[in-house]
Write a protein that holds these residues in place. Structure first.
Motif, mmCIF file in Angstrom:
data_model
loop_
_atom_site.group_PDB
_atom_site.id
_atom_site.type_symbol
_atom_site.label_atom_id
_atom_site.label_comp_id
_atom_site.label_asym_id
_atom_site.label_seq_id
_atom_site.Cartn_x
_atom_site.Cartn_y
_atom_site.Cartn_z
ATOM 1 N N ASP A 81 0.816 -1.212 0.000
ATOM 2 C CA ASP A 81 0.000 0.000 0.000
ATOM 3 C C ASP A 81 0.854 1.269 0.000
ATOM 4 O O ASP A 81 0.436 2.293 -0.531
ATOM 5 N N GLU A 82 2.021 1.192 0.638
ATOM 6 C CA GLU A 82 2.870 2.362 0.769
ATOM 7 C C GLU A 82 4.332 1.993 0.564
ATOM 8 O O GLU A 82 4.734 0.849 0.789
ATOM 9 N N VAL A 83 5.123 3.006 0.194
ATOM 10 C CA VAL A 83 6.573 2.844 0.054
ATOM 11 C C VAL A 83 7.252 3.987 0.811
ATOM 12 O O VAL A 83 6.872 5.146 0.668
ATOM 13 N N LEU A 84 8.236 3.627 1.612
ATOM 14 C CA LEU A 84 9.051 4.617 2.310
ATOM 15 C C LEU A 84 10.472 4.504 1.775
ATOM 16 O O LEU A 84 11.084 3.435 1.835
ATOM 17 N N VAL A 85 11.001 5.615 1.267
ATOM 18 C CA VAL A 85 12.341 5.634 0.707
ATOM 19 C C VAL A 85 13.254 6.398 1.669
ATOM 20 O O VAL A 85 12.998 7.562 1.981
ATOM 21 N N ILE A 86 14.305 5.732 2.142
ATOM 22 C CA ILE A 86 15.237 6.302 3.115
ATOM 23 C C ILE A 86 16.593 6.434 2.433
ATOM 24 O O ILE A 86 17.182 5.439 2.035
ATOM 25 N N THR A 87 17.096 7.672 2.308
ATOM 26 C CA THR A 87 18.318 7.882 1.540
ATOM 27 C C THR A 87 19.472 8.376 2.411
ATOM 28 O O THR A 87 19.270 8.918 3.494
ATOM 29 N N LEU A 88 20.678 8.224 1.883
ATOM 30 C CA LEU A 88 21.839 8.866 2.484
ATOM 31 C C LEU A 88 21.726 10.378 2.317
ATOM 32 O O LEU A 88 20.885 10.871 1.551
ATOM 33 N N SER A 89 22.547 11.109 3.014
ATOM 34 C CA SER A 89 22.478 12.566 3.016
ATOM 35 C C SER A 89 22.524 13.149 1.613
ATOM 36 O O SER A 89 23.390 12.810 0.803
ATOM 37 N N GLN A 90 21.586 14.040 1.338
ATOM 38 C CA GLN A 90 21.585 14.705 0.028
ATOM 39 C C GLN A 90 22.772 15.641 -0.128
ATOM 40 O O GLN A 90 23.078 16.103 -1.242
ATOM 41 N N LYS A 91 23.466 15.948 0.975
ATOM 42 C CA LYS A 91 24.661 16.790 0.892
ATOM 43 C C LYS A 91 25.890 15.990 0.476
ATOM 44 O O LYS A 91 26.945 16.559 0.196
ATOM 45 N N LEU A 92 25.743 14.653 0.432
ATOM 46 C CA LEU A 92 26.840 13.785 0.030
ATOM 47 C C LEU A 92 26.592 13.108 -1.307
ATOM 48 O O LEU A 92 27.511 12.573 -1.917
ATOM 49 N N SER A 93 25.340 13.095 -1.748
ATOM 50 C CA SER A 93 24.979 12.362 -2.965
ATOM 51 C C SER A 93 23.682 12.924 -3.525
ATOM 52 O O SER A 93 22.899 13.556 -2.807
ATOM 53 N N GLY A 94 23.443 12.651 -4.811
ATOM 54 C CA GLY A 94 22.205 13.068 -5.448
ATOM 55 C C GLY A 94 21.100 12.040 -5.372
ATOM 56 O O GLY A 94 20.063 12.195 -6.037
ATOM 57 N N CYS A 95 21.267 10.992 -4.567
ATOM 58 C CA CYS A 95 20.255 9.929 -4.488
ATOM 59 C C CYS A 95 18.897 10.452 -4.023
ATOM 60 O O CYS A 95 17.851 10.025 -4.525
ATOM 61 N N TYR A 96 18.914 11.358 -3.044
ATOM 62 C CA TYR A 96 17.652 11.913 -2.537
ATOM 63 C C TYR A 96 16.889 12.612 -3.663
ATOM 64 O O TYR A 96 15.680 12.402 -3.837
ATOM 65 N N GLN A 97 17.582 13.418 -4.447
ATOM 66 C CA GLN A 97 16.938 14.111 -5.560
ATOM 67 C C GLN A 97 16.437 13.128 -6.608
ATOM 68 O O GLN A 97 15.346 13.301 -7.169
ATOM 69 N N SER A 98 17.222 12.083 -6.876
ATOM 70 C CA SER A 98 16.779 11.056 -7.829
ATOM 71 C C SER A 98 15.501 10.382 -7.347
ATOM 72 O O SER A 98 14.590 10.103 -8.138
#
Length: 289
Positions: A81-98
């Motif tokens: 029903d839901e998805v939670l995405v937990i990323t490394l710091s956006q100040k270290l990588s662009g994964c959060y923005q992706s």
């Protein structure tokens, strides 16, 4: 309501651990020369350190693309029903923005069921917040509730690391060759922390013994370790000998408090810059209860 958690391989959660926890770990890429490897999948931590010491060229890492996240979202939403995405710091990588771009590529009805949150941390610091998220998932909390908890608690995560060598900071251009040579001759070991999502130099220790004392001083200055909350130790390289020495030298911190110390081997994302022989500790402070 079923909830699926997605994170990245910078958390240093192995594929086997991910399967046991019931989460998805999306790999970053590590590049040696012209060859790309999926972190943790076709390049294990041991494979990485073997290559690292055999080559004069520092590898690079690349972030997870929006397309990779989108694939995982669609697969997870097909059965959850839901998805939670937990990323490394956006100040270290662009994964959060992706991860955000991938969510926006979904149909609006699907996107409503995807929550993306930045841990402002990496490796074992990231793991602590994932562990808290798993506890809340098992309690039946929603993605929005867990995401809010991570945002509220991410600055409470204390991370400290002692590097064994300056060589890989030199290779990565973080310090000059002259500083690296002088530091190695003097047996200087950098002490690093993660603050507000960035890796910062906390100090310099001369020798492993002083380095271990520095780590313990950091714990004391932060009010001690909350053993009811997640905590974790880590090492980089193929051997955990330096970490085991730290544990022996610091038994007063752990003896009679816990029966087990969870340990993680740092993978290629942070290992590229730290090199082998690093020791790290992540915890929540006891006085933050």
């Amino acid at each position: 309501m079923s909830l699926h958690i997605i994170t990245d391989s910078a958390s240093d959660i192995t594929p086997d651990e991910a399967k046991e926890l019931g989460i998805t770990v999306v790999p970053l890429k590590t590049v040696f020369g012209t060859t790309e490897y999926l972190d943790g999948i076709d390049l294990t931590a041991n494979d990485f350190y073997e290559k690292l010491v055999e080559t004069d060229e520092l590898p690079s890492t690349s972030q997870i693309s929006p397309y990779q996240y989108e694939i995982e979202y669609r697969a997870a939403l097909a059965t959850n029903d839901e998805v939670l995405v937990i990323t490394l710091s956006q100040k270290l990588s662009g994964c959060y923005q992706s991860a955000l771009i991938a969510r926006d590529a979904l149909d609006p009805e699907q996107a409503e069921h995807v929550t993306v949150v930045d841990t402002l941390s990496v490796t074992i610091g990231e793991q602590l917040l994932i562990e808290l998220a798993l506890r809340m998932r098992d309690e039946g909390k929603s993605a929005a509730e867990i995401g809010k908890m991570i945002e509220n608690r991410r600055n409470d995560v204390k991370v400290i690391a002692l590097l064994d060598t300056l060589e890989f900071l030199k290779r990565g251009g973080r310090i000059s060759p002259t500083v690296a040579m002088a530091g190695n001759l003097l047996n200087i070991k950098p002490v690093l922390t993660v603050k507000d999502g960035l890796v910062e130099l906390l100090g310099k220790a001369r020798g492993s013994k002083n380095g271990n004392n520095y780590l313990n001083k950091f714990v004391a200055e932060n009010g001690g370790i909350d053993y009811d909350a997640p905590y974790r130790l880590a090492y980089s390289g193929m051997s955990d000998a330096l970490l085991q020495k730290y544990i022996r030298d610091s038994k007063a911190l752990y003896a009679d408090k816990v029966d087990f110390l969870p340990i993680t081997q740092v993978g290629s994302v942070i290992g590229t810059h730290a090199g082998p022989g690093a020791v790290a500790l992540a915890f929540f402070a006891a006085n933050d209860k």
